[in-house]
Design an enzyme around this catalytic site. Sequence first.
Site, PDB file in Angstrom:
ATOM      1  N   ASP A  22       0.234  -8.335 111.620  1.00  0.00           N
ATOM      2  CA  ASP A  22       1.280  -7.673 110.824  1.00  0.00           C
ATOM      3  C   ASP A  22       1.269  -6.168 111.115  1.00  0.00           C
ATOM      4  OD1 ASP A  22      -0.329  -7.086 107.580  1.00  0.00           O
ATOM      5  OD2 ASP A  22      -1.220  -7.287 109.575  1.00  0.00           O
ATOM      6  N   ASP A  27      -3.763  -3.222 113.199  1.00  0.00           N
ATOM      7  CA  ASP A  27      -3.328  -4.329 114.065  1.00  0.00           C
ATOM      8  C   ASP A  27      -2.960  -3.793 115.444  1.00  0.00           C
ATOM      9  OD1 ASP A  27      -2.255  -4.712 111.153  1.00  0.00           O
ATOM     10  OD2 ASP A  27      -2.447  -6.749 111.921  1.00  0.00           O
ATOM     11  N   ASN A  34       1.729  -5.804 106.197  1.00  0.00           N
ATOM     12  CA  ASN A  34       1.732  -4.335 106.110  1.00  0.00           C
ATOM     13  C   ASN A  34       3.150  -3.804 105.918  1.00  0.00           C
ATOM     14  OD1 ASN A  34      -1.026  -3.747 106.380  1.00  0.00           O
ATOM     15  ND2 ASN A  34      -0.915  -4.136 108.585  1.00  0.00           N
ATOM     16  N   THR A  40      -4.844 -11.346 111.786  1.00  0.00           N
ATOM     17  CA  THR A  40      -5.179 -10.051 111.204  1.00  0.00           C
ATOM     18  C   THR A  40      -4.171  -9.630 110.132  1.00  0.00           C
ATOM     19  OG1 THR A  40      -3.949  -8.845 112.912  1.00  0.00           O
ATOM     20  CG2 THR A  40      -6.295  -9.265 113.336  1.00  0.00           C
ATOM     21  N   PHE A  73      -6.219  -7.313 100.826  1.00  0.00           N
ATOM     22  CA  PHE A  73      -4.766  -7.466 100.938  1.00  0.00           C
ATOM     23  C   PHE A  73      -4.347  -8.776 101.606  1.00  0.00           C
ATOM     24  CE2 PHE A  73      -0.398  -6.425 101.090  1.00  0.00           C
ATOM     25  CZ  PHE A  73       0.070  -6.906 102.303  1.00  0.00           C
ATOM     26  N   ASN A  74      -4.884  -9.078 102.786  1.00  0.00           N
ATOM     27  CA  ASN A  74      -4.424 -10.264 103.529  1.00  0.00           C
ATOM     28  C   ASN A  74      -4.612 -11.543 102.721  1.00  0.00           C
ATOM     29  OD1 ASN A  74      -3.658  -8.765 105.771  1.00  0.00           O
ATOM     30  ND2 ASN A  74      -5.625  -9.037 106.816  1.00  0.00           N
ATOM     31  N   HIS A  76      -9.826  -1.952 110.496  1.00  0.00           N
ATOM     32  CA  HIS A  76     -10.230  -3.339 110.225  1.00  0.00           C
ATOM     33  C   HIS A  76     -10.035  -4.291 111.414  1.00  0.00           C
ATOM     34  CE1 HIS A  76      -9.930  -2.202 105.912  1.00  0.00           C
ATOM     35  NE2 HIS A  76      -8.766  -1.661 106.225  1.00  0.00           N
ATOM     36  N   ASP A  77      -8.792  -4.401 111.870  1.00  0.00           N
ATOM     37  CA  ASP A  77      -8.406  -5.554 112.691  1.00  0.00           C
ATOM     38  C   ASP A  77      -9.052  -5.642 114.074  1.00  0.00           C
ATOM     39  OD1 ASP A  77      -5.047  -5.482 111.296  1.00  0.00           O
ATOM     40  OD2 ASP A  77      -6.896  -6.418 110.584  1.00  0.00           O
TER      41      ASP A  77
HETATM   42  O1  RIB Z   1      -6.969  -5.177 103.976  1.00  0.00           O
HETATM   43  C1  RIB Z   1      -6.858  -4.764 105.312  1.00  0.00           C
HETATM   44  C2  RIB Z   1      -5.979  -5.698 106.090  1.00  0.00           C
HETATM   45  O2  RIB Z   1      -4.667  -5.733 105.503  1.00  0.00           O
HETATM   46  C3  RIB Z   1      -5.766  -5.250 107.536  1.00  0.00           C
HETATM   47  O3  RIB Z   1      -5.529  -6.370 108.349  1.00  0.00           O
HETATM   48  C4  RIB Z   1      -4.522  -4.416 107.436  1.00  0.00           C
HETATM   49  O4  RIB Z   1      -3.824  -4.331 108.692  1.00  0.00           O
HETATM   50  C5  RIB Z   1      -3.728  -5.213 106.439  1.00  0.00           C
HETATM   51  O5  RIB Z   1      -3.092  -6.290 107.126  1.00  0.00           O
HETATM   52 CA    CA Z   2      -3.418  -6.431 109.626  1.00  0.00          CA
END
Ligand code: RIB
Ligand code: CA
Length: 318
Positions: A15, A20, A44, A129, A170-171, A244-245
Site C-alpha cells: 500500500d 512500502d 496508507n 506490507t 495499522f495493517n 517497517h516494510d
Molecule cells: O503500521 C505500519 C504499517 O502500516 C506499514 O506497512 C505502513 O506502510 C502501513 O502500511
Molecule cells: Ca505498508
Amino acid sequence: MSEKLAPIPIILDCDPGHDDAIAILLAVQSPRIDLRAVTTTFGNCSIEDATRNALRILTLAGATNIPVARGAAGSLAGLSELGNYVHGPSGLDGPEMPEPGFRLSEKSAVELMHLVLESSDRPVTIVATGPITNVATLIQNHPEAVAKVAEIVFMGGSTERGNHTPTAEFNTYADPEALDIVITSGIPIRMVGLNLTHQALATPEVVARMQAMRHSIGRICGEWMGFFGSSYHAVWNFDSPPVHDPCTIAALIKPELITWQECFLAVETKGEWTRGTTVVDLHKRYRKSPNASVAMKLDTAGYWDLVLGAMDELGRRQ
Ligand code: RIB
Ligand code: CA
C-alpha cells in the site's frame, strides 16, 4: 564451491506508502529476489493513490517490466481505514515523482496473484506490507493455489503495543478478518511486527547516507524520510521514523539479520477496544501449538547496510 542460490520468487502486495516504496526498491535491486508481481491494496492511502504510487515507484526504479495489478479498495468487512495522516494526501507526499512509464495490468490483484502462482515452476513467496485483504481473498477464491505459496511474510501486528490504536498495528487493524483467514490457512507465515520494525529507525545518520548518494533515488528516499519522519514525530513523538516494510524483504535476502520465535498467533476480530490486535503467545500460556514465526530481533546496522547498499546500486544504474 558455494552453490549459487536461485532468486526467491515473490509477489509483493503493498500500500505504497513511504516504507512500502523502499521495500519495492529493495526487491527490485536484490539479485536474491525475483519480483514476479506487485499488487496494491488500500491502506496508507486510497487504492487509486496506492496503485498510482506503485507505478511511479517502479518507473523510478527502472522496473517497468514488473506487472502491477490493483487490489482491494477496502477490507473484507467493507471498511476502508486509511493512513493518509502519516503518508500525506497522495500517500507518498514529499518529492516529485516521475509519471508512470507503463500501464497497469487489466487483471485484478487476486487474478494476477493466481496467474503468477499457477504459472510458476516452483512455490512463490507472498510478501504483504499492507492490509492483507488481497491475500485472504486469494485464499478464499482459489484454495487450490494455497499449495503453490511457499510462505507468507507479512508486516503487521506487534508482540507489544499498537500504533493506529493503543493495541493494534495499522495493517492488522485495517482488516483483522483477512489476517485471521491467513493465519488459519495452513500456509507457513512469518510476522514482522512493530516490535521488530521499531528497531529499523531512519536516524539522521541513516538519512544523511541517503542524501550523500549522488543520484535521484538517494535524494528522493532522503526526502521521503523527511516527510515520513515529520509525521512520526507529530503523531507518536518519534525522533526518527521506523521504516517497517523493507524488513520483510531483508528477511528473505539476508535471513541472518533477524531472529525469530515460533509462537501461537491470533488476531482479535471482536474486541470493542482491541479489534485488530495481534495476540502473540511468547510464553506458551495458552499451551497451543505454534502457528507462526515471529520476528523478534533485528541487526539494525546490517539492515541499513543492506537497504542503503541496494538503494545506491539502483541509483547508480539510472
Ligand atoms: O503500521 C505500519 C504499517 O502500516 C506499514 O506497512 C505502513 O506502510 C502501513 O502500511
Ligand atoms: Ca505498508
